[in-house]
Design a protein around this motif. Sequence first.
Motif, PDB file in Angstrom:
ATOM      1  N   ASP A  69       1.052  14.533  -8.954  1.00  0.00           N
ATOM      2  CA  ASP A  69       2.023  15.595  -9.204  1.00  0.00           C
ATOM      3  C   ASP A  69       2.476  15.592 -10.662  1.00  0.00           C
ATOM      4  OD1 ASP A  69       3.851  17.680  -7.914  1.00  0.00           O
ATOM      5  OD2 ASP A  69       5.307  16.376  -8.908  1.00  0.00           O
ATOM      6  N   GLY A  70       2.602  14.400 -11.258  1.00  0.00           N
ATOM      7  CA  GLY A  70       3.011  14.340 -12.652  1.00  0.00           C
ATOM      8  C   GLY A  70       1.990  14.931 -13.599  1.00  0.00           C
ATOM      9  N   LEU A  71       0.701  14.686 -13.338  1.00  0.00           N
ATOM     10  CA  LEU A  71      -0.340  15.267 -14.180  1.00  0.00           C
ATOM     11  C   LEU A  71      -0.366  16.788 -14.067  1.00  0.00           C
ATOM     12  CD1 LEU A  71      -3.244  12.713 -13.640  1.00  0.00           C
ATOM     13  CD2 LEU A  71      -1.852  13.034 -15.702  1.00  0.00           C
ATOM     14  N   ILE A  72      -0.145  17.295 -12.845  1.00  0.00           N
ATOM     15  CA  ILE A  72      -0.093  18.755 -12.676  1.00  0.00           C
ATOM     16  C   ILE A  72       1.091  19.338 -13.441  1.00  0.00           C
ATOM     17  CG2 ILE A  72       0.277  20.599 -11.003  1.00  0.00           C
ATOM     18  CD1 ILE A  72      -1.281  18.976  -8.987  1.00  0.00           C
ATOM     19  N   ALA A  73       2.263  18.671 -13.331  1.00  0.00           N
ATOM     20  CA  ALA A  73       3.444  19.149 -14.054  1.00  0.00           C
ATOM     21  C   ALA A  73       3.229  19.076 -15.557  1.00  0.00           C
ATOM     22  CB  ALA A  73       4.669  18.323 -13.646  1.00  0.00           C
ATOM     23  N   ARG A  74       2.519  18.073 -16.029  1.00  0.00           N
ATOM     24  CA  ARG A  74       2.242  17.948 -17.463  1.00  0.00           C
ATOM     25  C   ARG A  74       1.327  19.070 -17.950  1.00  0.00           C
ATOM     26  NH1 ARG A  74      -1.777  15.125 -20.404  1.00  0.00           N
ATOM     27  NH2 ARG A  74      -1.082  14.553 -22.498  1.00  0.00           N
ATOM     28  N   GLN A  75       0.296  19.381 -17.158  1.00  0.00           N
ATOM     29  CA  GLN A  75      -0.595  20.466 -17.545  1.00  0.00           C
ATOM     30  C   GLN A  75       0.130  21.809 -17.555  1.00  0.00           C
ATOM     31  OE1 GLN A  75      -3.679  20.184 -18.726  1.00  0.00           O
ATOM     32  NE2 GLN A  75      -3.405  17.967 -18.590  1.00  0.00           N
ATOM     33  N   ARG A  76       1.045  22.011 -16.622  1.00  0.00           N
ATOM     34  CA  ARG A  76       1.834  23.248 -16.624  1.00  0.00           C
ATOM     35  C   ARG A  76       2.736  23.300 -17.847  1.00  0.00           C
ATOM     36  NH1 ARG A  76       4.829  24.363 -11.100  1.00  0.00           N
ATOM     37  NH2 ARG A  76       5.371  26.196 -12.359  1.00  0.00           N
ATOM     38  N   ARG A  77       3.312  22.156 -18.219  1.00  0.00           N
ATOM     39  CA  ARG A  77       4.169  22.133 -19.406  1.00  0.00           C
ATOM     40  C   ARG A  77       3.371  22.451 -20.663  1.00  0.00           C
ATOM     41  NH1 ARG A  77       5.064  17.994 -22.717  1.00  0.00           N
ATOM     42  NH2 ARG A  77       4.222  16.498 -21.230  1.00  0.00           N
ATOM     43  N   GLN A 131       7.799  11.327 -13.132  1.00  0.00           N
ATOM     44  CA  GLN A 131       8.525  11.637 -14.357  1.00  0.00           C
ATOM     45  C   GLN A 131       7.846  11.032 -15.585  1.00  0.00           C
ATOM     46  OE1 GLN A 131      11.224  13.633 -14.895  1.00  0.00           O
ATOM     47  NE2 GLN A 131      10.897  14.258 -12.777  1.00  0.00           N
ATOM     48  N   THR A 132       7.258   9.853 -15.424  1.00  0.00           N
ATOM     49  CA  THR A 132       6.588   9.200 -16.550  1.00  0.00           C
ATOM     50  C   THR A 132       5.417  10.038 -17.053  1.00  0.00           C
ATOM     51  OG1 THR A 132       7.232   7.015 -15.759  1.00  0.00           O
ATOM     52  CG2 THR A 132       5.383   7.109 -17.273  1.00  0.00           C
ATOM     53  N   LEU A 133       4.605  10.560 -16.137  1.00  0.00           N
ATOM     54  CA  LEU A 133       3.428  11.318 -16.541  1.00  0.00           C
ATOM     55  C   LEU A 133       3.756  12.757 -16.903  1.00  0.00           C
ATOM     56  CD1 LEU A 133       0.733   9.985 -14.032  1.00  0.00           C
ATOM     57  CD2 LEU A 133       1.098   9.365 -16.415  1.00  0.00           C
ATOM     58  N   SER A 134       4.704  13.353 -16.188  1.00  0.00           N
ATOM     59  CA  SER A 134       5.022  14.755 -16.488  1.00  0.00           C
ATOM     60  C   SER A 134       5.715  14.909 -17.829  1.00  0.00           C
ATOM     61  CB  SER A 134       5.924  15.326 -15.386  1.00  0.00           C
ATOM     62  OG  SER A 134       7.171  14.650 -15.351  1.00  0.00           O
ATOM     63  N   SER A 135       6.429  13.884 -18.297  1.00  0.00           N
ATOM     64  CA  SER A 135       7.122  13.965 -19.568  1.00  0.00           C
ATOM     65  C   SER A 135       6.378  13.281 -20.696  1.00  0.00           C
ATOM     66  CB  SER A 135       8.533  13.343 -19.439  1.00  0.00           C
ATOM     67  OG  SER A 135       8.429  11.967 -19.051  1.00  0.00           O
ATOM     68  N   TYR A 136       5.114  12.923 -20.454  1.00  0.00           N
ATOM     69  CA  TYR A 136       4.331  12.263 -21.489  1.00  0.00           C
ATOM     70  C   TYR A 136       4.013  13.237 -22.624  1.00  0.00           C
ATOM     71  CZ  TYR A 136       0.989   8.905 -23.398  1.00  0.00           C
ATOM     72  OH  TYR A 136       0.353   8.023 -24.207  1.00  0.00           O
ATOM     73  N   LYS A 137       3.790  12.715 -23.817  1.00  0.00           N
ATOM     74  CA  LYS A 137       3.533  13.571 -24.976  1.00  0.00           C
ATOM     75  C   LYS A 137       2.311  14.459 -24.739  1.00  0.00           C
ATOM     76  CE  LYS A 137       4.048  12.026 -29.071  1.00  0.00           C
ATOM     77  NZ  LYS A 137       3.922  11.235 -30.317  1.00  0.00           N
ATOM     78  N   PRO A 175       0.806  -1.238   0.000  1.00  0.00           N
ATOM     79  CA  PRO A 175       0.000   0.000   0.000  1.00  0.00           C
ATOM     80  C   PRO A 175       0.829   1.272   0.000  1.00  0.00           C
ATOM     81  CG  PRO A 175      -0.989  -1.600   1.470  1.00  0.00           C
ATOM     82  CD  PRO A 175       0.316  -2.191   1.013  1.00  0.00           C
ATOM     83  N   LEU A 176       2.038   1.239   0.584  1.00  0.00           N
ATOM     84  CA  LEU A 176       2.914   2.403   0.500  1.00  0.00           C
ATOM     85  C   LEU A 176       3.338   2.667  -0.941  1.00  0.00           C
ATOM     86  CD1 LEU A 176       5.254   1.939   3.617  1.00  0.00           C
ATOM     87  CD2 LEU A 176       3.393   3.580   3.321  1.00  0.00           C
ATOM     88  N   PHE A 177       3.616   1.600  -1.678  1.00  0.00           N
ATOM     89  CA  PHE A 177       3.945   1.771  -3.088  1.00  0.00           C
ATOM     90  C   PHE A 177       2.759   2.361  -3.859  1.00  0.00           C
ATOM     91  CE2 PHE A 177       7.193  -1.242  -1.821  1.00  0.00           C
ATOM     92  CZ  PHE A 177       8.279  -0.894  -2.602  1.00  0.00           C
ATOM     93  N   LEU A 178       1.557   1.878  -3.540  1.00  0.00           N
ATOM     94  CA  LEU A 178       0.369   2.410  -4.218  1.00  0.00           C
ATOM     95  C   LEU A 178       0.153   3.876  -3.875  1.00  0.00           C
ATOM     96  CD1 LEU A 178      -2.104  -0.592  -3.793  1.00  0.00           C
ATOM     97  CD2 LEU A 178      -0.810   0.065  -5.831  1.00  0.00           C
ATOM     98  N   LEU A 179       0.390   4.238  -2.606  1.00  0.00           N
ATOM     99  CA  LEU A 179       0.256   5.636  -2.211  1.00  0.00           C
ATOM    100  C   LEU A 179       1.280   6.503  -2.929  1.00  0.00           C
ATOM    101  CD1 LEU A 179      -0.998   7.808  -0.387  1.00  0.00           C
ATOM    102  CD2 LEU A 179       0.655   7.155   1.390  1.00  0.00           C
ATOM    103  N   ALA A 180       2.527   6.010  -3.022  1.00  0.00           N
ATOM    104  CA  ALA A 180       3.557   6.760  -3.741  1.00  0.00           C
ATOM    105  C   ALA A 180       3.198   6.905  -5.220  1.00  0.00           C
ATOM    106  CB  ALA A 180       4.913   6.065  -3.582  1.00  0.00           C
ATOM    107  N   MET A 181       2.625   5.846  -5.809  1.00  0.00           N
ATOM    108  CA  MET A 181       2.194   5.933  -7.205  1.00  0.00           C
ATOM    109  C   MET A 181       1.095   6.962  -7.381  1.00  0.00           C
ATOM    110  SD  MET A 181       2.134   1.940  -8.420  1.00  0.00           S
ATOM    111  CE  MET A 181       3.647   0.983  -8.524  1.00  0.00           C
ATOM    112  N   PHE A 182       0.149   6.998  -6.449  1.00  0.00           N
ATOM    113  CA  PHE A 182      -0.950   7.966  -6.538  1.00  0.00           C
ATOM    114  C   PHE A 182      -0.421   9.396  -6.428  1.00  0.00           C
ATOM    115  CE2 PHE A 182      -4.021  10.656  -4.277  1.00  0.00           C
ATOM    116  CZ  PHE A 182      -5.067  10.646  -5.206  1.00  0.00           C
TER     117      PHE A 182
END
Length: 215
Positions: free
Chosen positions: A140-148, A206-212, A128-135
């Motif tokens: 944060d990655g989606l927010i960084a992607r929208q800012r990009r 990083q995976t989501l923030s750098s997505y196309k 569950p800690l891994f799942l929490l870290a993934m969430f």
Amino acid sequence: MKQQETSKVPPRNEPLRWYQWPFAALGHLMGIWILLILFEWLGGLWGNEVGAHAKTTFLLQLDALQADYPGVLNRLLPWVSELMVNFSDVLSLNFTGMFAFLTPYWHGAVYVTLALMVRIALLIFAYPLFLLAMFLGAFDGLIARQRRIAFVARETETVHYYAYKSLPWVVMGCSYLWLFVPGIMIISPSLMLIPGVIATGLLIQQTLSSYKKYL
């Protein structure tokens, strides 16, 4: 000629499908179990008493959990007690006669199995800690992607590719290290699992923030 040359090229190894991962993990788990038993049996070569190291490691592991994570151990104690009762007949087995020398090797294998099963249970509690870290990393990655996208920043597909490919290896590597290393020496679960949890969250971010930009 070109068709003949291309036909000689060996096929590339295909990655595992999602339904093949559990079977691969089970095979790796069996390999870790065999390596720990061999390490215990060969302990006499560097002065350790065969079977005593596994028993001492198992008891010290429970003591460390009692000191650092009493809540987790309290949830595990009923299961560990039932496991010890089920293994009591196996632990009381003593070879006699010409096979008496096999007794410490048998006890060492049993204690290695017990300790490994406890670490597997702790790993299940840690997922569950891994799942929490993934969430959190995904959020944060989606927010960084929208800012990009909003600031028309540069896209980096290389970061996305390597972060995406590294994610399962980080999770599996952390899990395998936790299952193997404490069987040799006592180490805190935090030192083994927390770095893997942090790395998992960062890789998801990083995976989501750098997505196309365009799906």
